[in-house]
Design a protein around this motif. Sequence first.
Motif, mmCIF file in Angstrom:
data_model
loop_
_atom_site.group_PDB
_atom_site.id
_atom_site.type_symbol
_atom_site.label_atom_id
_atom_site.label_comp_id
_atom_site.label_asym_id
_atom_site.label_seq_id
_atom_site.Cartn_x
_atom_site.Cartn_y
_atom_site.Cartn_z
ATOM 1 N N ASP A 161 0.822 -1.206 0.000
ATOM 2 C CA ASP A 161 0.000 0.000 0.000
ATOM 3 C C ASP A 161 0.858 1.260 0.000
ATOM 4 O O ASP A 161 0.442 2.306 -0.484
ATOM 5 N N CYS A 188 3.401 -4.330 -7.221
ATOM 6 C CA CYS A 188 3.488 -5.748 -6.885
ATOM 7 C C CYS A 188 4.957 -6.122 -6.850
ATOM 8 O O CYS A 188 5.696 -5.869 -7.801
ATOM 9 N N GLN A 207 -8.579 -2.002 -2.765
ATOM 10 C CA GLN A 207 -9.372 -3.186 -3.086
ATOM 11 C C GLN A 207 -9.304 -3.512 -4.567
ATOM 12 O O GLN A 207 -9.119 -4.676 -4.955
ATOM 13 N N VAL A 210 -5.906 -4.961 -5.352
ATOM 14 C CA VAL A 210 -5.773 -6.337 -4.882
ATOM 15 C C VAL A 210 -6.476 -7.289 -5.842
ATOM 16 O O VAL A 210 -5.939 -8.357 -6.187
ATOM 17 N N TYR A 213 -4.429 -7.643 -8.953
ATOM 18 C CA TYR A 213 -3.246 -8.455 -8.617
ATOM 19 C C TYR A 213 -3.603 -9.940 -8.573
ATOM 20 O O TYR A 213 -2.893 -10.779 -9.162
ATOM 21 N N HIS A 233 -1.152 -11.332 4.986
ATOM 22 C CA HIS A 233 -1.294 -9.875 5.069
ATOM 23 C C HIS A 233 -0.482 -9.351 6.241
ATOM 24 O O HIS A 233 -0.083 -10.109 7.134
ATOM 25 N N ALA A 245 -10.977 -10.716 -0.586
ATOM 26 C CA ALA A 245 -9.856 -11.316 -1.315
ATOM 27 C C ALA A 245 -9.988 -12.837 -1.336
ATOM 28 O O ALA A 245 -9.722 -13.481 -2.363
ATOM 29 N N THR A 275 -0.354 -4.524 3.387
ATOM 30 C CA THR A 275 0.279 -5.355 2.345
ATOM 31 C C THR A 275 -0.454 -6.690 2.287
ATOM 32 O O THR A 275 -0.804 -7.259 3.321
ATOM 33 N N ILE A 276 -0.697 -7.166 1.097
ATOM 34 C CA ILE A 276 -1.446 -8.420 0.944
ATOM 35 C C ILE A 276 -0.759 -9.287 -0.104
ATOM 36 O O ILE A 276 -0.170 -8.781 -1.062
ATOM 37 N N SER A 277 -0.849 -10.605 0.089
ATOM 38 C CA SER A 277 -0.066 -11.527 -0.728
ATOM 39 C C SER A 277 -0.808 -12.828 -0.937
ATOM 40 O O SER A 277 -1.495 -13.313 -0.038
#
Length: 283
Positions: A161, A188, A207, A210, A213, A233, A245, A275-277
């Motif tokens: 983010d 990313c 959102q 994400v 991504y 996350h 997600a 942060t999201i993965s």
Amino acid sequence: MAKKIKIISDSTSDLPKDLLEQYQIEIIPLIVMLGERSLLDGVTVFPDDLYRFYQETHTLPKTAAPSPASFGGRFRYWTDWGYAVICFTISSEFSASFANARLAAQDMPDVFVIDSRNLTTGIGLLVLRAAELAAQGMAAADVFDEIQAMREKIRASFVVDTLQYLWKGGRCSGVAALGVNLLRLRPCIEVESGRMTVAKKYRGTLQNCVEQYLDDRLEGRTDIDLRRAFLTHSGMTDESMLKTARKHIFRLQRFEELIIARAGSTISTHCGPNTISVVFSVR
């Protein structure tokens, strides 16, 4: 008869507590320094602590690998009980953890140290697979060989983010961080060959970024190992985003097991909140 195996990981594998207990995995914490205080990742310091510290001081916490003595003490404990040990560390490109663990194990033939060439639950996938193979009675040397081959199949990436934490930690240039912030982009980051590279930059709300991504990572792929994946996350301002997600992931791929995990203090120090993965393996 093969020796029993103890699986150990440094704290950057970010596995949830219930899985650590289920598979009897031991964690050796990295060190997180908040100013003059030296704390243990996941034991005496947690991500929200470091976010508060950063907001109050505008200084990024520092991290350090466990010492060879920290690794060696646990290796000796388990080998003295007749176990073989398999130990996982964060990529040697990011930390001295692997070098310190390997130094500790140099005179211990029943200790196998694996440079994950990865971070967070990219390591976690390897750790869980090793635990499963050990439970099936496979010898430690054979587990080591299997995991060495598997680590090339891990696909780890994340959308950040803000680049403030990566910039402050020296992981990207100030010019890159400024440009991304001015253009309101969310990059990313991919892990490739043990290093981090920028794969793509997304624009829009978090959102929407994400979802774009996840589409890029998962849509239409037939090479993914669907047995297990992680949605990881670093602490979300809007927790409903994780549910959204998760639903989006299952629209794209039908994983048998999708584990939601929160990144620990070491990883969060460098990526920051929101942060999201998605992390998975290919066949």
